[in-house]
Design a protein around this motif. Structure first.
Motif, PDB file in Angstrom:
ATOM      1  N   LEU A   9       0.915  -0.964   0.058  1.00  0.00           N
ATOM      2  CA  LEU A   9       0.190  -0.072  -0.284  1.00  0.00           C
ATOM      3  C   LEU A   9       0.939   1.249  -0.104  1.00  0.00           C
ATOM      4  O   LEU A   9       1.900   1.328   0.813  1.00  0.00           O
ATOM      5  CB  LEU A   9      -0.820  -0.078   1.073  1.00  0.00           C
ATOM      6  CG  LEU A   9      -2.287  -0.417   1.436  1.00  0.00           C
ATOM      7  CD1 LEU A   9      -2.737  -0.809   2.741  1.00  0.00           C
ATOM      8  CD2 LEU A   9      -3.253   0.406   0.392  1.00  0.00           C
ATOM      9  N   LEU A  10       0.369   2.192  -0.722  1.00  0.00           N
ATOM     10  CA  LEU A  10       1.162   3.598  -0.475  1.00  0.00           C
ATOM     11  C   LEU A  10      -0.496   4.600  -0.626  1.00  0.00           C
ATOM     12  O   LEU A  10      -1.316   4.127  -0.920  1.00  0.00           O
ATOM     13  CB  LEU A  10       2.090   3.710  -1.595  1.00  0.00           C
ATOM     14  CG  LEU A  10       1.875   3.420  -3.203  1.00  0.00           C
ATOM     15  CD1 LEU A  10       0.990   4.566  -3.632  1.00  0.00           C
ATOM     16  CD2 LEU A  10       3.148   3.917  -3.766  1.00  0.00           C
ATOM     17  N   GLN A  11       0.191   5.920  -0.486  1.00  0.00           N
ATOM     18  CA  GLN A  11      -0.983   6.963  -0.696  1.00  0.00           C
ATOM     19  C   GLN A  11      -0.546   7.880  -1.448  1.00  0.00           C
ATOM     20  O   GLN A  11       0.316   8.811  -1.186  1.00  0.00           O
ATOM     21  CB  GLN A  11      -1.168   7.533   0.955  1.00  0.00           C
ATOM     22  CG  GLN A  11      -1.582   6.412   1.823  1.00  0.00           C
ATOM     23  CD  GLN A  11      -1.917   6.907   3.170  1.00  0.00           C
ATOM     24  OE1 GLN A  11      -0.903   7.368   3.756  1.00  0.00           O
ATOM     25  NE2 GLN A  11      -2.843   6.866   3.609  1.00  0.00           N
ATOM     26  N   SER A  12      -1.169   8.089  -2.730  1.00  0.00           N
ATOM     27  CA  SER A  12      -0.700   8.928  -3.944  1.00  0.00           C
ATOM     28  C   SER A  12      -1.586  10.290  -3.521  1.00  0.00           C
ATOM     29  O   SER A  12      -2.351  10.205  -2.750  1.00  0.00           O
ATOM     30  CB  SER A  12      -1.056   8.497  -5.220  1.00  0.00           C
ATOM     31  OG  SER A  12      -2.423   8.294  -5.260  1.00  0.00           O
ATOM     32  N   PRO A  13      -0.948  11.161  -4.117  1.00  0.00           N
ATOM     33  CA  PRO A  13       0.422  11.544  -4.767  1.00  0.00           C
ATOM     34  C   PRO A  13       1.471  11.307  -3.684  1.00  0.00           C
ATOM     35  O   PRO A  13       1.430  11.855  -2.697  1.00  0.00           O
ATOM     36  CB  PRO A  13       0.115  12.897  -5.123  1.00  0.00           C
ATOM     37  CG  PRO A  13      -0.634  13.605  -4.460  1.00  0.00           C
ATOM     38  CD  PRO A  13      -1.655  12.698  -3.815  1.00  0.00           C
ATOM     39  N   VAL A  14       2.655  10.635  -4.092  1.00  0.00           N
ATOM     40  CA  VAL A  14       3.553  10.331  -3.152  1.00  0.00           C
ATOM     41  C   VAL A  14       4.949  10.336  -3.967  1.00  0.00           C
ATOM     42  O   VAL A  14       5.091   9.883  -5.018  1.00  0.00           O
ATOM     43  CB  VAL A  14       3.384   8.968  -2.312  1.00  0.00           C
ATOM     44  CG1 VAL A  14       3.574   7.833  -3.177  1.00  0.00           C
ATOM     45  CG2 VAL A  14       4.162   8.834  -0.974  1.00  0.00           C
ATOM     46  N   TYR A  15       5.980  10.490  -2.956  1.00  0.00           N
ATOM     47  CA  TYR A  15       7.486  10.468  -3.345  1.00  0.00           C
ATOM     48  C   TYR A  15       7.727   9.233  -4.567  1.00  0.00           C
ATOM     49  O   TYR A  15       7.187   7.996  -4.427  1.00  0.00           O
ATOM     50  CB  TYR A  15       7.932  10.031  -1.950  1.00  0.00           C
ATOM     51  CG  TYR A  15       9.686  10.137  -2.332  1.00  0.00           C
ATOM     52  CD1 TYR A  15      10.431  11.242  -3.129  1.00  0.00           C
ATOM     53  CD2 TYR A  15      10.263   8.971  -1.908  1.00  0.00           C
ATOM     54  CE1 TYR A  15      11.705  11.046  -3.172  1.00  0.00           C
ATOM     55  CE2 TYR A  15      11.665   9.024  -1.939  1.00  0.00           C
ATOM     56  CZ  TYR A  15      12.454  10.317  -2.730  1.00  0.00           C
ATOM     57  OH  TYR A  15      13.790  10.046  -2.710  1.00  0.00           O
ATOM     58  N   TYR A  16       7.769   9.734  -5.629  1.00  0.00           N
ATOM     59  CA  TYR A  16       7.774   8.524  -6.811  1.00  0.00           C
ATOM     60  C   TYR A  16       8.663   7.397  -6.545  1.00  0.00           C
ATOM     61  O   TYR A  16       8.143   6.415  -7.240  1.00  0.00           O
ATOM     62  CB  TYR A  16       8.116   9.215  -8.025  1.00  0.00           C
ATOM     63  CG  TYR A  16       9.206  10.505  -8.174  1.00  0.00           C
ATOM     64  CD1 TYR A  16       9.049  11.706  -7.871  1.00  0.00           C
ATOM     65  CD2 TYR A  16      10.647  10.073  -8.199  1.00  0.00           C
ATOM     66  CE1 TYR A  16      10.031  12.700  -7.840  1.00  0.00           C
ATOM     67  CE2 TYR A  16      11.825  11.208  -8.196  1.00  0.00           C
ATOM     68  CZ  TYR A  16      11.300  12.326  -7.803  1.00  0.00           C
ATOM     69  OH  TYR A  16      12.233  13.215  -7.877  1.00  0.00           O
ATOM     70  N   PRO A  17       9.941   7.447  -6.008  1.00  0.00           N
ATOM     71  CA  PRO A  17      10.544   6.145  -5.717  1.00  0.00           C
ATOM     72  C   PRO A  17       9.806   4.882  -5.056  1.00  0.00           C
ATOM     73  O   PRO A  17      10.024   3.728  -5.023  1.00  0.00           O
ATOM     74  CB  PRO A  17      11.845   6.311  -5.036  1.00  0.00           C
ATOM     75  CG  PRO A  17      12.135   8.044  -5.426  1.00  0.00           C
ATOM     76  CD  PRO A  17      10.572   8.489  -5.486  1.00  0.00           C
ATOM     77  N   PHE A  18       8.813   5.518  -4.369  1.00  0.00           N
ATOM     78  CA  PHE A  18       7.816   4.426  -3.545  1.00  0.00           C
ATOM     79  C   PHE A  18       7.482   3.651  -4.541  1.00  0.00           C
ATOM     80  O   PHE A  18       7.175   2.223  -4.333  1.00  0.00           O
ATOM     81  CB  PHE A  18       6.710   4.999  -3.076  1.00  0.00           C
ATOM     82  CG  PHE A  18       6.950   5.628  -1.538  1.00  0.00           C
ATOM     83  CD1 PHE A  18       8.357   5.979  -1.079  1.00  0.00           C
ATOM     84  CD2 PHE A  18       6.034   5.998  -0.650  1.00  0.00           C
ATOM     85  CE1 PHE A  18       8.489   6.685   0.350  1.00  0.00           C
ATOM     86  CE2 PHE A  18       6.291   6.306   0.620  1.00  0.00           C
ATOM     87  CZ  PHE A  18       7.558   6.640   0.943  1.00  0.00           C
ATOM     88  N   TYR A  19       6.965   3.957  -6.018  1.00  0.00           N
ATOM     89  CA  TYR A  19       6.383   3.134  -6.876  1.00  0.00           C
ATOM     90  C   TYR A  19       7.448   1.919  -7.408  1.00  0.00           C
ATOM     91  O   TYR A  19       7.101   0.740  -7.517  1.00  0.00           O
ATOM     92  CB  TYR A  19       6.089   3.828  -7.846  1.00  0.00           C
ATOM     93  CG  TYR A  19       4.797   5.055  -7.670  1.00  0.00           C
ATOM     94  CD1 TYR A  19       3.430   4.290  -7.629  1.00  0.00           C
ATOM     95  CD2 TYR A  19       4.970   5.976  -7.414  1.00  0.00           C
ATOM     96  CE1 TYR A  19       2.270   5.198  -7.650  1.00  0.00           C
ATOM     97  CE2 TYR A  19       3.721   6.930  -6.974  1.00  0.00           C
ATOM     98  CZ  TYR A  19       2.589   6.371  -6.974  1.00  0.00           C
ATOM     99  OH  TYR A  19       1.469   7.443  -6.573  1.00  0.00           O
TER     100      TYR A  19
END
Ligand SMILES: Cc1ncc(COP(=O)(O)O)c(C=O)c1O
Length: 390
Positions: free
Chosen positions: A110-120
């Motif tokens: 899980l992540l919460q967009s918009p978020v720091y792009y390296p997370f993807y």
């Protein structure tokens, strides 16, 4: 000591990613790196090491751990144990190793967009799938959609959540209540929380960073917290981060992966820099935050008076400001190209932070006021011109 954050430091032709990647005439206000000198005690500590002339293999002495423990106790009211701390050369590599240690191919994160792009990319590069719990924009500030979070966390394939706290790029400093709701949902569905708290020291007046793991014993054992002095003191080039892993089982798994990948010894300068930063850097940080507060106010006033079509999202922490430009009717790619080509200013393209970043830009305000004023004046004409065409 009084620091001079107005000093312009020439960073071109210094192998600087921020200044040397773009064209000479473009003002860089993108990557999360500050155009300020770091605190004098850190510079002195580095000079001391440099003068020794010896840069061999290095270890982490007890004073290194004491400095980290002291900082978290004083600044964040969180008592750490030395055993919990695991070194890694950076938070992004750490995220990648943590995912590898705690997932199997095909698992979901899980992540919460918009978020720091390296997370993807740390998720997909490790054979996992991204599950998004998009943040909701409500009156120029972002909120968590808890119903959606609970739904998604209940998928047994979801093993981890990457929590960005404070949040880059939306600038939220999550409240205790919000963190408790996140933690309870994750505990209930056996989702491990990876709290990236790299921006935890950059908090504006009226807000307080709450370390996720400090909230209760359950969260302490169901989390790994990523920390570093790099955003706080502008030391990204020294490559040092420390993970807080109180759960022994998680720590053993993580250490195994780090050993297999031969991640162990620190950069010789990073040890002295971290000790000086955490022991003697507070005076500098206080003055930095006052300066950033001034820059933020300047930006808000300038945009309000000169480019009212843009909306500056409420910022509680970080020096990365999220600006809603959707009223201009351009995609963020078109907008960024226009800003770079015509205004000669480089912001981060909002769409790289997730689909809901489309039409937004991220502005780095950690620079001398003169450069901020210059950047804003450069974009003013282009934005006004474009807005009148719509
Ligand atoms: C949320 C977040 N995590 C991690 C990083 C980078 O960490 P590191 O340089 O230690 O890999 C950044 C840099 O901007 C960031 O914003």
């Amino acid at each position: 000591m009084k620091y001079n954050f107005d000093e312009i430091i020439l960073r071109r032709n210094t192998n600087c990613i921020k200044w040397d990647r773009g064209a000479e005439d473009v003002l860089p206000m993108w990557v999360a790196d500050m155009d300020f000198k770091t605190a004098q005690p850190i510079i002195d500590a580095l000079k001391g090491k440099l003068d020794s002339g010896v840069f061999g293999y290095t270890l982490h002495p007890d004073v290194y751990y004491d400095a980290i423990i002291g900082w978290w106790e004083r600044r964040h009211n969180f008592t750490l144990k030395k055993d919990w701390l695991v070194f890694c050369p950076g938070v992004v590599p750490a995220l990648s190793y943590i995912i590898r240690a705690n997932t199997c191919q095909g698992d979901k994160v899980l992540l919460q967009s918009p978020v720091y792009y390296p997370f993807y990319r740390v998720i997909t590069n490790n054979g996992c799938q991204v599950v998004d719990n998009p943040l909701k924009l409500v009156h120029e500030s972002y909120e968590i959609d808890f119903e959606d979070l609970e739904n998604k966390a209940s998928d047994p394939k979801v093993k981890l959540m990457l929590l960005c706290s404070p949040h880059n790029p939306v600038g939220r400093v999550w409240t205790r209540e919000e963190l408790i709701r996140i933690g309870e949902i994750c505990e209930k569905h056996k989702v491990l929380v990876i709290a990236d708290e790299i921006h935890c020291d950059l908090i504006y007046k009226g807000y307080k960073h709450i370390p996720f793991a400090s909230i209760n014993e359950g969260f302490l054992m169901n989390s790994i917290t990523c920390t570093a002095p790099s955003k706080t003191f502008n030391l990204a080039g020294l490559q040092v981060s420390n993970l807080i892993v109180p759960n022994k089982e998680l720590r053993t798994k993580l250490k195994q992966i780090l050993v297999v990948n031969e991640i162990g010894e620190p950069n010789v300068f990073s040890v002295n820099a971290l000790i000086a930063a955490y022991n003697y850097g507070e005076e500098w940080l206080t003055q930095l935050m006052e300066y950033l507060e001034g820059n933020l106010k300047y930006l808000i006033d300038f945009v309000g008076s000169n480019m009212p079509a843009l909306k500056v999202i409420k910022t509680e922490g970080t020096y990365l400001i999220w600006v809603d430009c959707r009223a201009l009717g351009k995609s963020s790619k078109e907008l960024n190209t226009l800003l770079i080509k015509n205004a000669k200013v480089w912001f981060n393209d909002g769409s790289t932070f997730g689909l809901n970043g489309e039409g937004f830009v991220r502005i780095n305000i950690a620079c001398p006021r003169e450069l901020l004023v210059e950047g804003l004046n450069r974009i003013k004409g282009v934005i006004t011109e474009n807005n009148s065409e719509n």
